[in-house]
Enzyme design. Structure first.
Site, PDB file in Angstrom:
ATOM      1  N   ASP A 799      30.067  41.358  39.085  1.00  0.00           N
ATOM      2  CA  ASP A 799      30.911  40.210  39.412  1.00  0.00           C
ATOM      3  C   ASP A 799      30.655  39.828  40.868  1.00  0.00           C
ATOM      4  OD1 ASP A 799      32.781  38.331  40.015  1.00  0.00           O
ATOM      5  OD2 ASP A 799      34.514  39.459  39.283  1.00  0.00           O
ATOM      6  N   HIS A 804      35.277  37.907  46.935  1.00  0.00           N
ATOM      7  CA  HIS A 804      35.474  39.323  47.256  1.00  0.00           C
ATOM      8  C   HIS A 804      34.636  39.804  48.432  1.00  0.00           C
ATOM      9  CE1 HIS A 804      37.615  39.248  43.525  1.00  0.00           C
ATOM     10  NE2 HIS A 804      36.525  38.870  42.866  1.00  0.00           N
ATOM     11  N   ILE A 819      39.373  39.594  48.913  1.00  0.00           N
ATOM     12  CA  ILE A 819      40.251  40.501  48.157  1.00  0.00           C
ATOM     13  C   ILE A 819      39.434  41.342  47.183  1.00  0.00           C
ATOM     14  CG2 ILE A 819      42.263  38.993  48.374  1.00  0.00           C
ATOM     15  CD1 ILE A 819      41.766  38.092  45.466  1.00  0.00           C
ATOM     16  N   GLY A 822      40.057  42.276  40.675  1.00  0.00           N
ATOM     17  CA  GLY A 822      41.111  42.834  39.832  1.00  0.00           C
ATOM     18  C   GLY A 822      40.549  43.981  39.001  1.00  0.00           C
TER      19      GLY A 822
HETATM   20  C1  LIG Z   1      33.524  31.700  36.768  1.00  0.00           C
HETATM   21  C2  LIG Z   1      33.420  32.824  35.746  1.00  0.00           C
HETATM   22  C3  LIG Z   1      34.618  33.717  35.693  1.00  0.00           C
HETATM   23  C4  LIG Z   1      34.636  34.737  36.779  1.00  0.00           C
HETATM   24  C5  LIG Z   1      35.728  35.727  36.572  1.00  0.00           C
HETATM   25  C6  LIG Z   1      35.774  36.695  37.696  1.00  0.00           C
HETATM   26  C7  LIG Z   1      37.023  36.549  38.463  1.00  0.00           C
HETATM   27  C8  LIG Z   1      37.235  37.646  39.479  1.00  0.00           C
HETATM   28  O1  LIG Z   1      36.147  37.775  40.359  1.00  0.00           O
HETATM   29  C9  LIG Z   1      38.476  37.204  40.211  1.00  0.00           C
HETATM   30  C10 LIG Z   1      39.297  38.326  40.686  1.00  0.00           C
HETATM   31  O2  LIG Z   1      39.069  39.455  40.515  1.00  0.00           O
HETATM   32  S1  LIG Z   1      40.688  37.879  41.549  1.00  0.00           S
HETATM   33  C11 LIG Z   1      41.430  39.381  42.063  1.00  0.00           C
HETATM   34  C12 LIG Z   1      42.411  39.966  41.106  1.00  0.00           C
HETATM   35  N1  LIG Z   1      43.531  39.121  40.801  1.00  0.00           N
HETATM   36  C13 LIG Z   1      44.507  38.862  41.681  1.00  0.00           C
HETATM   37  O3  LIG Z   1      44.498  39.292  42.821  1.00  0.00           O
HETATM   38  C14 LIG Z   1      45.656  38.021  41.186  1.00  0.00           C
HETATM   39  C15 LIG Z   1      46.937  38.635  41.532  1.00  0.00           C
HETATM   40  N2  LIG Z   1      48.014  37.877  40.929  1.00  0.00           N
HETATM   41  C16 LIG Z   1      48.665  36.889  41.562  1.00  0.00           C
HETATM   42  O4  LIG Z   1      48.384  36.607  42.726  1.00  0.00           O
HETATM   43  C17 LIG Z   1      49.745  36.161  40.823  1.00  0.00           C
HETATM   44  O5  LIG Z   1      50.129  36.909  39.743  1.00  0.00           O
HETATM   45  C18 LIG Z   1      49.278  34.780  40.286  1.00  0.00           C
HETATM   46  C19 LIG Z   1      48.835  33.895  41.457  1.00  0.00           C
HETATM   47  C20 LIG Z   1      48.134  34.961  39.300  1.00  0.00           C
HETATM   48  C21 LIG Z   1      50.430  34.116  39.565  1.00  0.00           C
HETATM   49  O6  LIG Z   1      51.507  34.055  40.439  1.00  0.00           O
HETATM   50  P1  LIG Z   1      52.552  32.847  40.366  1.00  0.00           P
HETATM   51  O7  LIG Z   1      51.830  31.557  40.411  1.00  0.00           O
HETATM   52  O8  LIG Z   1      53.568  33.145  41.375  1.00  0.00           O
HETATM   53  O9  LIG Z   1      53.064  33.003  38.928  1.00  0.00           O
HETATM   54  P2  LIG Z   1      54.562  33.065  38.452  1.00  0.00           P
HETATM   55  O10 LIG Z   1      55.320  31.954  39.018  1.00  0.00           O
HETATM   56  O11 LIG Z   1      55.039  34.466  38.608  1.00  0.00           O
HETATM   57  O12 LIG Z   1      54.342  32.807  36.915  1.00  0.00           O
HETATM   58  C22 LIG Z   1      53.878  31.562  36.415  1.00  0.00           C
HETATM   59  C23 LIG Z   1      53.434  31.719  35.009  1.00  0.00           C
HETATM   60  O13 LIG Z   1      52.141  32.392  35.001  1.00  0.00           O
HETATM   61  C24 LIG Z   1      52.242  33.637  34.350  1.00  0.00           C
HETATM   62  N3  LIG Z   1      51.540  34.625  35.142  1.00  0.00           N
HETATM   63  C25 LIG Z   1      51.921  35.149  36.317  1.00  0.00           C
HETATM   64  N4  LIG Z   1      51.004  36.029  36.736  1.00  0.00           N
HETATM   65  C26 LIG Z   1      50.046  36.069  35.821  1.00  0.00           C
HETATM   66  C27 LIG Z   1      48.872  36.809  35.710  1.00  0.00           C
HETATM   67  N5  LIG Z   1      48.502  37.730  36.612  1.00  0.00           N
HETATM   68  N6  LIG Z   1      48.113  36.617  34.607  1.00  0.00           N
HETATM   69  C28 LIG Z   1      48.470  35.741  33.654  1.00  0.00           C
HETATM   70  N7  LIG Z   1      49.609  35.014  33.714  1.00  0.00           N
HETATM   71  C29 LIG Z   1      50.376  35.167  34.802  1.00  0.00           C
HETATM   72  C30 LIG Z   1      53.723  33.980  34.280  1.00  0.00           C
HETATM   73  O14 LIG Z   1      54.004  34.782  33.161  1.00  0.00           O
HETATM   74  C31 LIG Z   1      54.352  32.605  34.183  1.00  0.00           C
HETATM   75  O15 LIG Z   1      54.250  32.139  32.846  1.00  0.00           O
HETATM   76  P3  LIG Z   1      55.528  31.468  32.153  1.00  0.00           P
HETATM   77  O16 LIG Z   1      55.796  30.257  32.974  1.00  0.00           O
HETATM   78  O17 LIG Z   1      55.049  31.157  30.777  1.00  0.00           O
HETATM   79  O18 LIG Z   1      56.578  32.508  32.230  1.00  0.00           O
END
Ligand SMILES: CCCCCCC[C@@H](O)CC(=O)SCCNC(=O)CCNC(=O)[C@H](O)C(C)(C)COP(=O)(O)OP(=O)(O)OC[C@H]1O[C@@H](n2cnc3c(N)ncnc32)[C@H](O)[C@@H]1OP(=O)(O)O
Length: 909
Positions: A799, A804, A819, A822
């Site tokens: 990835d 990152h 960061i 994940g």
């Molecule tokens: C191009 C080809 C593809 C490449 C793929 C590779 C990608 C990788 O390299 C990328 C990574 O590794 S990124 C690093 C790892 N991930 C992170 O750090 C994300 C951490 N999470 C966050 O910051 C928040 O949860 C965040 C920001 C995700 C959400 O926070 P909020 O906006 O505050 O959400 P919230 O208000 O709590 O909820 C809104 C609705 O969204 C749902 N939800 C929350 N967190 C979720 C999550 N982690 N995953 C899925 N859904 C999520 C909630 O349930 C809520 O839904 P609903 O409104 O239906 O209740």
């Protein structure tokens, strides 16, 4: 509207611009250029921006090669295209850098670097392609300018000059290329990178997504485009065209009554755009004979105030003859002390042995004025200004007039021709002003007139170098006008049309008289008078007693919905509206801020009905993934395995095993095929975060193997501001077809919601089951400090997301530093569970699931809380330093003998 295809076209995109994906999907073969090169020695290379783009294009079935040369080695980039694909048809000059600083703090390095990368880089790539374009009778070039270049921008003297210099290049190349079907246009994109500085909320940033710029580039580089030499502002779905608008201006009688004061009395009329404006397309569009007729009918000019320059010190460059000499004379006549700068060693044929500057100094002294000569090159601007300080103790007025020509068609021009003209005009102007600026700031007074040319405004055959340098001077002036305003520093630009440049042989004698340099000098002197405290940042065309002003006119343009996906075909269908200046909607922005307002206005442009997802590609062709023991060890190290965890890091250990969570790496490459940008509005990769992961571990993975992945889109949920896109990947043995793994990657894309899709998930089963920890202290807590290098290491398992590792990309995603993946934190947890609960046996895992609740910075300490509940290990990961839960709703379901074993009392590590 039929699809705009690019089959059999070869395109070079510098700076790994987003255009590469789209043009490749439309059939083009792409050279993705980016400076980040492979790291020597390891044979695999450090997958930089270019590699990421190339890999993604190839994974999606397109043709692309990477090139890591600097744009300054444009010939090598073109060579890559020719070697890989036999030709080049399209060049998208996109690479660029910023070195923003106020002019006072800007260093020569800041200036030169920005000029080199933007101007010389785009020149070099275009130049290398030009010959090929001419021979094949086809070519398209996009030069990337900027609103900063069009209007000037505080703190961007270097960048604005470079960016408008590029448009100057566009103007001439468009002319030279036209008859060979070579079209050259400039775009000024409003992209997230520029706006990150002004700290916009992510939702706003998402509107400035490149996906709104690229379709315009595609339209402009398509073979059907008729546009040539155009300038377009593009951003957040808004597309508009710009052109120069020229006031009718005022004709003065070319006699002694044409004084700075007479100009002062007419300045309102000179700047009156309310009637009889023109929109010239070339330098030829001035009716000199007509103007002369008007002049003849005038008795004399209105007198106006008596504008004197007593006590003021004026520096005039290139003042040994022509225009410069006329300026020097006028300033001296009205009381100024003058520094007469000229490099010339001998005034043509006078035989006096005098330096050209000496001759003029003597002329001025003979008239009773104070004058000194300076013989330095304008590139030694500090020495020129020093002469003024030494002789007169100050400098108040600078007239940048020195210049040379090296006219040649672009195909015949040499790098030396290019460099010399850029250096003398643009760098010379910069150097002189740079040296004068501290004095201006200190005394809170300065007046500057810089010299552009009609060629810098409209382009001219055989003058690519000159039109570019001259356009750059306009933007430099505009930026300095902005920066100087609060210190009473007034900066203007004139485009003179004097007899020196026009051949007298083809003109009637009275016209030769009217075109005398003396009749350019009065407006220049007026603009430099202390009474002018408000006319700054202007561009004036001057000649033959005529003075007019030009300004940018912007078409009303077209705003595409920000929640839709913009396609080149949509752009094509609205082209006549985009380029319509005559429908009463045109505007006249004068600053980047005013320019941005129209773009921002489009943020509210949300289409009611968005395109349904049905009919989109929802499943993808199989992709192979092969790995060996080295990859398994690298993965283990990437999820923080220590050297004493021999089963994970040593191929001769007994047993040597593959951590079950490696499953996410095996399936990962097929996820790259998903065209996020097609499926979601405003997709910006840096706004994508990994949200959740589910894995069904059907068969334990061997320590080496060859597998086939098939990806499909499971669902796309509209969370309002964000979108959740779940990709399912089934992994089978490449030979036997036996299924080993099912992955579900849940991507959370900020700023891509609001497209009218379903708001709730309809998934059921283990992948969405909730895993709340029981109401008791954790059965086991394992603490693990992560090294700061962890993300840099983990990415080598496949990835390569720059979020990152690259601080700039991370900043674009809203993080202060890169960061952790994940899936790396997931891997750390799985490694722990495998050891503590699964007897280090990969067969112990049945399913695993996590939600990434918050970001995790490499270097932080993970506190893994584990509860054994039935056959599952429910867990949470807390970052100790920030007391934040980063993994929640997480469980590994065990099978076999491990399913029933109780939790260990203490960690086995
Ligand atoms: C191009 C080809 C593809 C490449 C793929 C590779 C990608 C990788 O390299 C990328 C990574 O590794 S990124 C690093 C790892 N991930 C992170 O750090 C994300 C951490 N999470 C966050 O910051 C928040 O949860 C965040 C920001 C995700 C959400 O926070 P909020 O906006 O505050 O959400 P919230 O208000 O709590 O909820 C809104 C609705 O969204 C749902 N939800 C929350 N967190 C979720 C999550 N982690 N995953 C899925 N859904 C999520 C909630 O349930 C809520 O839904 P609903 O409104 O239906 O209740």
């Amino acid at each position: 509207m039929s699809e705009l295809r690019f089959d059999n076209r070869v395109v070079i995109v510098t700076g790994a611009g987003g255009g590469a994906y789209l043009l490749s999907r439309q059939g083009a073969s792409v050279v993705v250029n980016d400076l980040g090169g492979p790291r020597a020695g390891d044979g695999k290379g450090e997958h930089k921006a270019a590699d990421i783009v190339v890999n993604e294009i190839v994974a999606a079935g397109g043709k692309a090669v990477a090139n890591y040369d600097s744009v300054e080695d444009g010939d090598k980039i073109v060579e890559t295209a020719v070697k890989a694909f036999g030709k080049v048809d399209i060049v998208i000059n996109n690479a660029g850098i910023l070195r923003d600083k106020s002019f006072a703090r800007m260093t020569d390095e800041d200036w030169d670097l920005v000029q080199r990368v933007h101007v010389r880089g785009s020149y070099k790539v275009s130049k290398a392609a030009w010959d090929i374009f001419q021979k094949q009778g086809y070519g398209r070039i996009i030069n990337t300018t900027s609103a900063a270049g069009i209007y000037g921008n505080f703190g961007q003297a270097n960048y604005s000059a470079a960016k408008f210099a590029l448009h100057g290049l566009t103007l001439t190349l468009a002319r030279e290329g036209a008859k060979k079907n070579i079209h050259v246009n400039s775009i000024a994109p409003l992209a997230a990178s520029r706006m990150t500085e002004t700290i916009m909320p992510p939702e706003m940033l998402a509107h400035l997504n490149p996906s709104f710029v690229v379709p315009v580039v595609a339209y402009l580089t398509h073979e059907s485009t008729k546009e040539n030499g155009g300038l377009f502002e593009v951003g957040a779905g808004f597309v508009s065209k710009l052109r120069w608008e020229r006031s009718k201006g005022v004709v003065f009688k070319s006699d002694a009554s044409f004084t700075p004061g007479s100009v002062a009395s007419q300045i309102g009329k000179i700047e009156d755009f309310s009637k009889e404006v023109q929109h010239p397309q070339s330098i030829a569009e001035v009716d000199w004979v007509g103007l002369l007729d008007v002049a003849k009918s005038l008795k004399s000019n209105p007198e106006g105030p008596n504008l004197r320059f007593d006590g003021k010190v004026a520096v005039v460059t290139g003042a040994g003859a022509g225009l410069g000499r006329a300026y020097a004379h006028l300033f001296a006549k009205y009381g100024a002390s003058v520094v007469v700068n000229d490099l010339g060693t001998s005034h043509s044929g006078t035989g006096t042995g005098h330096n050209a500057a000496d001759v003029v100094v003597n002329e001025l002294r003979a008239l009773g004025a104070k004058a000194v000569a300076n013989y330095d090159s304008v590139e030694d601007g500090d020495k020129v200004i020093e002469t003024a300080i030494k002789a007169f103790g100050r400098v108040d007025i600078v007239i940048n007039n020195a210049g040379i020509l090296r006219d040649k068609s672009f195909v015949r021009a040499t790098d030396a021709d290019w460099d010399l003209v850029q250096r003398v005009h643009l760098r010379g102007t910069y150097k002189i002003l740079k040296a004068a600026w501290p004095h201006f700031l200190k005394q809170k007074y300065g007046r500057v007139v810089n010299t552009t040319s009609a060629v810098g405004l409209y382009g001219n055959f055989g003058q690519a170098n000159y039109s570019s340098a001259k356009a750059g001077i306009i933007a430099l002036s505009n930026t300095l006008a902005l920066e100087g305003r609060k210190s009473n520093i007034i900066v203007n630009t004139i485009a003179p049309n004097a007899g020196t440049r026009m051949t007298a042989t083809v003109m009637p004698p009275e016209m030769v008289e009217a075109l005398k340099p003396d009749y350019i000098a009065p407006p220049v002197a007026y603009l430099c008078h202390e009474s002018n405290t408000s006319h700054t940042g202007g561009v004036y065309e001057v000649g033959s007693g005529w003075v007019a002003k030009v300004r940018q006119q912007r078409s009303g343009g077209y705003g595409f919905p920000v929640n839709g996906k913009l396609t080149p075909e949509q752009v094509a269908s609205k082209w006549s509206e985009i380029t319509n200046f005559d429908d009463g909607r045109a505007t006249y922005p004068t600053t980047t801020g005013e320019s941005f307002m129209a773009v921002q206005g489009n943020f509210e442009n949300v289409a009611k009905e968005s395109e349904p997802l049905s009919g989109k590609q929802l499943s993808f062709s199989p992709v192979e993934f092969e790995y060996g023991e080295r990859d398994v060890i690298l993965y283990a190290l990437g999820v923080n395995a220590q050297r004493n965890e021999l089963n994970l890091v040593y191929e001769n250990a007994d047993p040597f095993i593959c951590i079950p969570s490696f499953a996410v790496c095996v399936g990962f490459n097929s996820q790259m095929q998903v065209p996020f940008g097609d499926l979601l509005p405003n997709f910006n990769p840096m706004m994508l975060l990994h949200g959740e992961q589910f894995v069904r571990h059907i068969k334990p993975l061997p320590v080496s193997g060859k597998f086939t992945n098939i990806a499909k889109i499971i669902e796309i949920v509209d969370k309002g501001k964000s979108a959740v896109l779940v990709v399912g990947v089934t992994t089978k043995d490449a030979v036997t077809g036996e299924v080993y793994i099912e992955n579900e990657y849940t991507n959370f894309i900020r700023g891509s919601g609001g497209f009218g899709g379903p708001t709730k998930s309809v998934r059921t089963g283990a992948s969405v089951a909730s895993n709340d920890p029981p109401q008791r202290p954790a059965d086991l807590v394992v603490v693990e400090k992560t090294p700061e290098n962890l993300a840099a290491l983990y990415r080598l398992s496949g990835d390569y997301n720059p979020l990152h590792v690259d601080p700039e990309m991370a900043a674009m995603g809203g993080f202060k530093v890169p960061i952790l993946h994940g899936l790396c934190s997931y891997g750390i947890a799985c490694r722990t569970i495998l050891r503590e609960f699964g007897g280090n046996n990969p067969a112990s895992f049945k399913t695993s699931k996590v939600r990434f609740a918050k970001h995790f910075f490499p270097g932080e300490t993970a506190e893994i809380h584990l509860w054994k509940e039935g056959s599952s290990v429910i867990f949470q990961v807390k970052v100790v330093e920030r007391n934040a839960i980063v993994i929640s709703n997480a469980a590994v379901e065990l099978q076999g003998e491990w399913a029933t074993k109780p939790a260990p009392k203490k960690s086995k590590l």
